[in-house]
Motif scaffolding. Structure first.
Motif, short mmCIF file in Angstrom:
data_model
loop_
_atom_site.label_atom_id
_atom_site.label_comp_id
_atom_site.label_asym_id
_atom_site.label_seq_id
_atom_site.Cartn_x
_atom_site.Cartn_y
_atom_site.Cartn_z
N LYS A 131 0.87 -1.34 0.02
CA LYS A 131 0.27 -0.13 0.20
C LYS A 131 0.85 1.31 -0.07
N VAL A 132 2.04 1.22 0.77
CA VAL A 132 2.71 2.41 0.80
C VAL A 132 3.52 2.50 -0.64
N LYS A 133 4.05 1.67 -1.17
CA LYS A 133 4.66 1.67 -2.40
C LYS A 133 3.46 2.07 -3.55
N ASN A 134 2.38 1.62 -3.59
CA ASN A 134 1.28 1.98 -4.46
C ASN A 134 0.92 3.58 -4.16
N SER A 135 0.88 3.87 -2.97
CA SER A 135 0.29 5.10 -2.88
C SER A 135 1.44 6.35 -3.15
N ARG A 136 2.64 5.72 -3.34
CA ARG A 136 3.65 6.75 -3.88
C ARG A 136 3.59 6.67 -5.35
N HIS A 137 3.29 5.52 -5.83
CA HIS A 137 3.20 5.62 -7.26
C HIS A 137 2.20 6.19 -7.97
N GLY A 138 0.95 6.42 -7.15
CA GLY A 138 -0.23 7.05 -7.76
C GLY A 138 -0.17 8.63 -7.25
N PHE A 139 0.60 8.85 -6.19
CA PHE A 139 0.50 10.06 -5.73
C PHE A 139 0.32 11.35 -6.98
N SER A 140 1.28 11.16 -7.94
CA SER A 140 1.24 12.31 -8.97
C SER A 140 0.33 11.91 -10.31
N ASN A 141 -0.47 10.77 -10.20
CA ASN A 141 -1.21 10.45 -11.16
C ASN A 141 -2.47 11.13 -11.10
N PRO A 142 -2.79 12.08 -12.47
CA PRO A 142 -4.08 12.97 -12.21
C PRO A 142 -5.35 12.11 -12.29
N ASN A 143 -5.46 10.78 -12.73
CA ASN A 143 -6.53 10.18 -12.76
C ASN A 143 -6.87 9.38 -11.50
N ALA A 144 -5.91 9.31 -10.73
CA ALA A 144 -5.98 8.48 -9.33
C ALA A 144 -7.12 9.16 -8.30
N ARG A 145 -7.87 8.34 -7.63
CA ARG A 145 -8.85 9.02 -6.65
C ARG A 145 -8.15 9.21 -5.23
N TYR A 146 -7.24 8.43 -5.04
CA TYR A 146 -6.56 8.49 -3.78
C TYR A 146 -5.17 8.92 -3.91
N LYS A 147 -5.01 10.43 -3.37
CA LYS A 147 -3.58 10.92 -3.65
C LYS A 147 -3.03 11.29 -2.45
N LYS A 148 -2.69 10.18 -1.48
CA LYS A 148 -2.10 10.25 -0.04
C LYS A 148 -0.98 9.53 -0.04
N LEU A 149 0.02 9.98 0.67
CA LEU A 149 1.07 9.03 0.63
C LEU A 149 0.96 8.44 2.25
N TYR A 150 0.84 7.18 1.97
CA TYR A 150 0.66 6.58 3.31
C TYR A 150 1.84 5.83 4.17
N THR A 151 1.96 5.82 5.36
CA THR A 151 2.90 4.89 6.03
C THR A 151 2.52 3.78 6.29
N ILE A 152 3.55 2.73 6.86
CA ILE A 152 3.30 1.75 7.29
C ILE A 152 2.38 1.66 8.44
N GLU A 153 2.71 2.56 9.17
CA GLU A 153 1.91 2.68 10.71
C GLU A 153 0.39 2.82 10.33
N GLU A 154 0.23 4.03 9.49
CA GLU A 154 -1.12 4.14 9.16
C GLU A 154 -2.04 3.08 8.45
N VAL A 155 -1.25 2.26 7.54
CA VAL A 155 -2.04 1.12 7.04
C VAL A 155 -2.12 0.06 8.22
N MET A 156 -1.29 -0.16 9.28
CA MET A 156 -1.31 -1.29 10.03
C MET A 156 -2.36 -0.71 11.25
N GLY A 157 -2.61 0.63 11.39
CA GLY A 157 -3.43 1.10 12.19
C GLY A 157 -4.66 1.25 11.89
N SER A 158 -5.13 0.79 10.57
CA SER A 158 -6.55 0.99 10.18
C SER A 158 -7.22 -0.53 10.56
N PRO A 159 -8.62 -0.41 10.63
CA PRO A 159 -9.42 -1.55 11.33
C PRO A 159 -9.25 -2.66 10.41
#
Ligand SMILES: [Zn+2]
Lengths: 396, 144
Positions: free
Chosen positions: A169-197
């Motif tokens: 998720k962290v990798k792909n969030s970096r990849h898509g960050f500059s993609n104008p067609n992507a819906r989610y443009k946020k750089l996630y950290t490992i901690e944020e992903v592992m802290g989600s329910p």
């Protein structure tokens, strides 16, 4: 085998999101963008292939005609197709086959969807003979249940960890960050992903892709037509829409059970491995030739399965490939440079077409900040419910 | 006191109602021996088999856990989720004789932290949901 190739002369998308508008708008927006990219007018199109959507009433079942009407009746030939998540690949293959058969020179392929909120649920009514209805009724087997089973299996037999899944998720969030067609443009950290329910153990909310609205389109033409308009057009070298071979011994949505391997031994090549293999064989190349791949990351863990399924590594080595940065932009074989479903969410009939849009922009060197250096060959894979393989191989 | 509710299957013909030793009911192709669950009764799905006759067979009641996961949130309808919703695990269990994997809910509130791949599992009957008149039963897996 150049006689088996068609050109991608134009690619266009409507940004993914939760816009809540009619799917036809997204499709027409994408179609116009693809036509403009190709330098062609709508009236130049001889054949329209539409990817159907099941969630938008009758216009969705006859998508090609719906888009053609919205673009303005022009007398073009049309065909609509559905193959669940593999719908886009089927539409691409319809257009490709028409062109290769010499029946037309210019084809437009369009897919678009408007999705409801939350889990994908079966369409309404009581349908006791429909396994897609019964799996919800008897098991509560949502899509994430199947993703959870695959993810846990990786942990149990290969020692994958939830941290590896979060890293995808962290990798792909970096990849898509500059993609104008992507819906989610946020750089996630490992901690944020592992802290989600947790949704379906071991998968958390941020491991699982959302459902989105979006549209994608490509203009495909014969190679002769393309050479008059582009010096080095992107070419589709293969499309694979294979079914499984009996017995399919991996549990798949929406089934309650696998096939039995009692009457016939399981095939040497399991279904998910056979999808990209079909494309490699058509194109006469191998996974070592791949510059980048777009894979169907319905969950983060599933992306790791795909590394093995498309031959980037041996079974059990996907976590190492990820940890070594091979599949990250800048690595040897970046995966999901668009940001993948993690940044887009699913818009079913548009998905495989949007994967081809990404390959096209990468192979032309137009992918901006997410550009893969010297990209020559791209492969896009996904899999549709009820046994639909989907692989498109493009090159320059 | 209200009369006890009738215990009826949530789906007809998929399993026996033997409370102590329930069995899933599949079919077996008389020509090639392939098993099917849910039952296949028209044409054999083995591409090299022209078989169209099947016998109903009870499936193995034990198997090895292939993988497992859970539902932390209530699935959408047509799942009849209780209120409040209680999370439950789902198991994929490999049957040795039939060489197939069969899904089922995990009974008895056993969670993912109490499961591991390869573990021996057995089939039980349990309530899927109830209404005023009936209790609807379904097969589930639990650690043997
Ligand atoms: Zn048979």
């Amino acid at each position: 085998m150049s006689s088996k190739e068609v050109a991608v002369l134009g690619a266009g998308m409507h940004p993914w999101g939760k816009w809540g508008r009619n799917f036809v708008e997204y499709g027409v927006h994408a179609a116009r963008a693809a036509l403009a990219d190709a330098g062609l007018a709508w009236t130049d199109v001889q054949f329209v292939a539409g990817g159907d959507t099941m969630r938008n009433g009758y216009p969705g079942y006859v998508a090609a005609a719906t888009f053609a009407q919205a673009l303005g009746w022009s007398g073009a030939q049309v065909a609509s197709t559905y193959g669940a998540c593999a719908t886009g690949a089927q539409a691409i293959d319809l257009a490709r086959a028409r062109i290769l058969a010499g029946l037309c020179d210019v084809a437009l392929v369009v897919g678009a969807d408007t999705t409801p909120k939350g889990f994908f649920a079966p369409t309404g009514g009581e349908r006791k003979t429909d396994p897609d209805w019964q799996r919800f009724h008897l098991l509560g087997a949502t899509n994430p249940i199947y993703f959870g089973l695959y993810a846990r299996r990786r942990m149990e037999i290969y020692g994958a960890t939830p941290r590896d899944f979060a890293q995808v998720k962290v990798k792909n969030s970096r990849h898509g960050f500059s993609n104008p067609n992507a819906r989610y443009k946020k750089l996630y950290t490992i901690e944020e992903v592992m802290g989600s329910p947790i949704v379906s153990d071991p998968l958390r909310l941020l491991d699982i892709c959302a459902t989105s609205d979006g549209g994608a389109a490509v203009v495909l033409t014969s190679m002769d037509f393309a050479r008059k308009r582009a010096t080095k057009p992107v070419r589709i070298a293969a499309v694979s829409t294979v079914t499984p071979r009996y017995p399919n011994t991996v549990i798949e949505m929406p089934n309650f059970a696998t096939d039995s391997a009692v009457g016939v031994a399981a095939p040497d090549v399991p279904f998910r491995d056979s999808i990209a293999r079909g494309a490699y064989e058509q194109a006469g190349i191998g996974p070592e030739d791949v510059s980048l791949a777009e894979v169907y990351d319905l969950s983060t863990a599933l992306e790791l399965d795909w590394y093995e399924n498309i031959g980037l590594c041996k079974p059990g080595d996907a976590e190492k490939l990820l940890r070594d940065g091979v599949t990250t932009l800048g690595g040897r074989q970046p995966v999901n440079t668009s940001g993948g479903l993690g940044c887009f969410g699913e818009a079913i009939p548009a998905q495989a077409i949007s994967q081809l849009c990404e390959l096209t922009w990468q192979l032309r060197g137009q992918a901006g900040e997410r550009q893969v250096k010297n990209a020559k060959v791209g492969v896009a894979v996904n899999q549709g419910l009820f046994g639909h393989g989907s692989a498109v191989l493009a090159k320059v | 006191m209200p009369p006890p509710k009738a215990r009826i299957p949530a789906v007809d013909g998929w399993f026996t109602l033997d409370a102590k030793a329930p069995q899933l009911l599949g079919t077996r192709c008389k020509a090639c021996g392939s098993y099917f669950f849910p039952k296949e009764t028209s044409f054999c799905r083995n591409p090299s088999c022209a078989g169209s006759e099947f016998e109903e067979v009870p499936l193995s009641t034990r198997g090895k856990l292939w993988s497992f996961t859970d539902n932390r949130y209530a699935p959408p309808k047509p799942y009849m989720a209780g209120d409040p919703f209680v999370p439950y695990a789902v198991a994929a269990v490999e049957l040795e004789r039939e060489k197939m994997v069969v899904l089922g809910q995990v009974a008895g509130g056993v969670g993912c932290d109490q499961l591991h791949a390869g573990q021996e599992m057995e089939l039980v009957l349990d309530t899927l949901y109830e209404d005023d008149a009936n209790e609807y039963l379904v097969w589930k897996w639990r650690p043997a």
